[in-house]
Design a protein around this motif. Structure first.
Motif, mmCIF file in Angstrom:
data_model
loop_
_atom_site.group_PDB
_atom_site.id
_atom_site.type_symbol
_atom_site.label_atom_id
_atom_site.label_comp_id
_atom_site.label_asym_id
_atom_site.label_seq_id
_atom_site.Cartn_x
_atom_site.Cartn_y
_atom_site.Cartn_z
ATOM 1 N N UNK A 1 -75.782 -13.875 66.601
ATOM 2 C CA UNK A 1 -75.556 -12.823 67.313
ATOM 3 C C UNK A 1 -74.193 -12.718 68.319
ATOM 4 N N UNK A 2 -72.794 -12.021 68.334
ATOM 5 C CA UNK A 2 -72.389 -12.531 69.843
ATOM 6 C C UNK A 2 -72.569 -11.431 70.514
ATOM 7 N N UNK A 3 -72.917 -11.474 71.211
ATOM 8 C CA UNK A 3 -73.576 -10.633 72.672
ATOM 9 C C UNK A 3 -72.584 -10.704 73.780
ATOM 10 N N UNK B 1 -67.500 -15.260 76.355
ATOM 11 C CA UNK B 1 -68.493 -15.037 75.541
ATOM 12 C C UNK B 1 -69.234 -14.986 74.297
ATOM 13 N N UNK B 2 -68.228 -16.154 73.163
ATOM 14 C CA UNK B 2 -68.298 -16.465 72.142
ATOM 15 C C UNK B 2 -68.841 -17.889 72.340
ATOM 16 N N UNK B 3 -69.787 -18.249 71.563
ATOM 17 C CA UNK B 3 -70.402 -19.321 71.872
ATOM 18 C C UNK B 3 -69.333 -20.380 70.890
ATOM 19 N N UNK B 4 -69.577 -21.268 71.793
ATOM 20 C CA UNK B 4 -67.887 -22.960 73.073
ATOM 21 C C UNK B 4 -67.441 -21.750 73.020
ATOM 22 N N UNK B 5 -66.862 -20.714 73.331
ATOM 23 C CA UNK B 5 -66.107 -19.950 73.890
ATOM 24 C C UNK B 5 -65.056 -20.257 75.248
ATOM 25 N N UNK B 6 -63.486 -20.111 75.263
ATOM 26 C CA UNK B 6 -63.019 -20.634 75.891
ATOM 27 C C UNK B 6 -62.271 -19.727 77.639
#
Length: 361
Positions: free
Chosen positions: A80-82, A287-292
């Motif tokens: 999930x994106x939280x 906030x995204x997984x591996x987010x920049x």
């Protein structure tokens, strides 16, 4: 609502489902409120790949992500994106880990959808991932929108050329449109009618049985001419002016804004203080997984007429090249005004920022 996620593997590919609840945003959003992101859209065989599906209009529903051609289960992760602060859920993601044997399989079209729990139409979206290569180069073009010349004609005002740059001596270039094979050869294709819309695969064969190199370009046909939108059986003219690269929706009198621009005319940057890039209410790229934190490498794909574009401040096939001096915005397509020749490459002139009063009316 706590998120629930499950992955179902079947013969045609991988099918990821998320059931979730999301908060209501506090500013205008794109027409559908649902979009897809690929990170990076051009990638090597051994790089970790992320696909994100995000909904930001405050509705409960179920996501799905499918891959054209499928993916083997080994090396796949979902989640999930939280937001880390309060745990709010905005969507889900698909991660394909660094495994060389999955490299070539990962390339192609990813499709996402969002089905409302309370009923209504299912919203759909797409994004693309292509192999990193200089054999075929779309120069960052992923989607092209074409418009009919009038409400009674399917002809375009002027022919539109799409295609690829290629290595010298690269002659064996073939085009496919959907399931139609070899509809064109050579590096360029001229579009003349709205019937030319569709997903094109441009391919150069490799040696022996190799699939070779390929890229996708999606051509989107608007229902009505520019400055018009579909209204019942016909088209209605609107005087609304969409700013900062925004385009008129195909379905109503609203502007669809580039990534991170908001407002009825796309007049404001989706930022509260000029340092954050917001994807939704309290949702940052970081906030995204591996987010920049600056959204480097993000191809953001909306529905309707807007299609796909690099995040604000970036351009290129991998969306990782910074805007040159004097340019800003999604795909670096906006020019800084004479009053601010060195405007911010993410937000443009200072008048676009919330801290300067933008979006307060």
């Amino acid at each position: 609502m706590d998120g629930i996620i499950k992955a179902i593997l079947y013969a045609a590919g991988i099918f990821i489902v998320c059931v979730h609840g999301v908060p209501s945003p506090n500013y205008a959003t794109p027409d559908q409120g649902f979009f897809m992101i690929s990170h990076y859209p051009e990638t090597g065989r051994s790089s970790t790949l992320h696909i994100y599906a995000i909904e930001n209009l405050g509705r409960d529903g179920e996501f799905s992500i499918t891959k054209e051609g499928g993916l083997p289960s080994d090396g796949i992760q979902t989640g999930l994106i939280t937001t880390p602060g309060n745990g709010m859920t905005f969507g889900c993601f698909l991660q394909v880990n660094e495994r060389n044997r999955l490299g070539g399989v990962r390339y192609g079209q990813y499709t996402g959808s969002f089905a409302l729990n309370m009923g209504g139409n299912q919203l759909s979206g797409y994004t693309f991932v292509k192999p990193k290569s200089d054999v075929l180069n779309t120069r960052g073009v992923q989607t092209v929108t074409i418009y009919p010349s009038s409400i009674t004609s399917n002809d375009l005002d002027e022919p539109v050329s799409i295609g690829v740059a290629h290595r010298p001596g690269c002659r064996a270039i073939k085009w496919c449109k959907g399931k139609k094979r070899n509809i064109n050869s050579g590096p360029r294709l001229i579009l003349k009618h709205t019937d030319d819309a569709g997903l094109y695969t441009i391919q150069r064969r490799g040696k022996r049985a190799s699939r070779g190199w390929f890229v996708h370009i999606l051509v989107i046909a608007a229902t009505c001419p520019e400055s018009y939108f579909a209204s019942g059986p016909g088209c209605a003219f609107t005087k609304r002016l969409c700013l900062n690269g925004g385009v008129l929706s195909d379905n109503n009198d609203r502007c669809i804004c580039p990534p991170f621009m908001v407002g009825t005319q796309c007049e404001c940057a989706a930022s509260f203080d000029g340092s954050e890039l917001l994807l939704g209410d309290q949702l940052l790229c970081d906030d995204l997984p591996d987010g920049d934190p600056k959204c480097k490498g993000y191809l953001v794909c909306y529905g309707d007429n807007y299609g796909c574009t690099c995040a604000s401040g970036w351009q290129g096939n991998a969306c990782d090249r910074a805007c040159p001096k004097g340019r800003w915005g999604a795909n670096c397509e906006q020019h800084c005004p004479d009053s601010e020749p060195d405007c911010n490459r993410f937000y443009g002139p200072s008048s676009n920022l919330y801290k300067n009063g933008c979006g307060t009316n």
